[in-house]
Scaffold this active site. Structure first.
Site, mmCIF file in Angstrom:
data_model
loop_
_atom_site.group_PDB
_atom_site.id
_atom_site.type_symbol
_atom_site.label_atom_id
_atom_site.label_comp_id
_atom_site.label_asym_id
_atom_site.label_seq_id
_atom_site.Cartn_x
_atom_site.Cartn_y
_atom_site.Cartn_z
ATOM 1 N N HIS A 147 0.826 -1.200 0.000
ATOM 2 C CA HIS A 147 0.000 0.000 0.000
ATOM 3 C C HIS A 147 0.869 1.263 0.000
ATOM 4 O O HIS A 147 1.883 1.328 0.687
ATOM 5 C CB HIS A 147 -0.889 0.050 1.245
ATOM 6 C CG HIS A 147 -2.115 -0.803 1.168
ATOM 7 N ND1 HIS A 147 -2.094 -2.155 1.434
ATOM 8 C CD2 HIS A 147 -3.403 -0.492 0.868
ATOM 9 C CE1 HIS A 147 -3.318 -2.647 1.303
ATOM 10 N NE2 HIS A 147 -4.130 -1.661 0.951
ATOM 11 N N ASN A 178 7.859 -4.642 3.631
ATOM 12 C CA ASN A 178 6.438 -4.309 3.767
ATOM 13 C C ASN A 178 5.895 -4.692 5.133
ATOM 14 O O ASN A 178 5.142 -3.932 5.751
ATOM 15 C CB ASN A 178 5.650 -5.016 2.666
ATOM 16 C CG ASN A 178 4.174 -4.703 2.708
ATOM 17 O OD1 ASN A 178 3.770 -3.579 2.964
ATOM 18 N ND2 ASN A 178 3.347 -5.703 2.451
#
Length: 302
Positions: A147, A178
């Site tokens: 994201h 991440n």
């Protein structure tokens, strides 16, 4: 520090920052107008210059909605602007990822009943099929769908959280990064809402040069899937922090490599002068911020 981290410091950071990470807190003042200290000039002289054009925030009007207040401090660029319930983004059809995504965080946006278990990653139908990514592109690639605007930043509305799952809001990200250090950086951004009135977060990919065996600089990056989604070499986050007392704005900017990072390395090690990101990305932040405040403090190390 791991061997991977050491190797990155020898290459990417050497090129990005010259002598190393910034070590000062400076008043920006007329930074957007060309006034820089000697140390800053030395750092910038080591960064490949990408021509950019000045941005006038008034040239584009944001569609009314939850994202409208996000652009208080202007647009870093004006190409392919898209608005969502929870963020505003500039999409790059060449890389099949966003150039930047900008969101506004405060105690309101971080609270609510929204739940990511109801969300699914999906194609962005507003983008031509030639220029968009699909879930198949990521399948088996070894990269996470990272994201840019984080889902947890937008619990105030299920629609707002759903919008963060458009594939136009993600980029191929190393799974270790991440799930660990990048996640910690996102959590830190949310924690700052306890100290600041509003936290504006701009996130995007970078494709930085590395010096190779022949002594020359090259920009090389992997692509994944049938649609050739570009894998960034690095990611940036620019934080615009509004003081609760209304007495000024604080600016913090981070660059992380798209590879495993030892969680023992403090996030402060990834703070860089904002000019580094502006030059490397082709974006501009400071000129527009200075239109909104006469007191801007740039933090390059805590």
């Amino acid at each position: 520090m791991t061997g991977t981290m050491t190797r990155w410091i020898r290459t990417g950071v050497k090129l990005l920052l010259g002598a190393g990470f910034g070590a000062s807190v400076c008043r920006v003042g007329r930074l957007g107008g060309g006034e820089q200290d000697n140390e800053g000039a030395g750092l910038l002289s080591r960064v490949p210059v990408v021509p950019v054009s000045k941005v006038q925030a008034s040239e584009l009007t944001v569609i009314p909605g939850g994202s409208g207040a996000v652009m208080k401090y202007g647009f870093p660029s004006l190409s392919n602007i898209k608005t969502r319930e929870s963020y505003v983004t500039s999409y790059d059809p060449r890389t099949r990822t966003a150039s930047w995504v900008l969101e506004k965080l405060n105690h309101v946006s971080l609270n609510g009943t929204s739940n990511r278990k109801y969300c699914e990653f999906r194609e962005d139908d507003s983008i031509h099929p030639f220029h968009r990514s699909t879930n198949d592109d990521y399948r088996g690639s070894g990269f996470d769908r990272g994201h840019l605007a984080a889902a947890a930043n937008h619990k105030w509305s299920q629609k707002a959280m759903d919008d963060t799952f458009y594939l136009s809001n993600v980029a191929p990200q190393n799974p270790n990064l991440n799930q660990n250090t990048w996640n910690n950086l996102e959590k830190m951004c949310r924690s700052l809402t306890k100290r600041y009135l509003n936290v504006y977060v701009c996130t995007g990919p970078l494709y930085l040069p590395r010096q190779e065996d022949d002594g020359k600089l090259y920009v090389r990056y992997q692509v994944i899937g049938q649609n050739h989604i570009a894998v960034p070499t690095h990611f940036f986050k620019v934080l615009i922090l509004e003081q609760v007392d209304g007495m000024g704005v604080e600016l913090r900017s981070y660059v992380l490599p798209n590879e495993p990072v030892d969680e023992k390395v403090p996030l402060e090690r990834f703070l860089v002068p904002i000019e580094i990101i502006e030059r490397a990305s082709g974006l501009l932040f400071v000129p527009n911020i200075m239109k909104r405040t006469s007191s801007l403090k740039a933090i390059t190390e805590k």
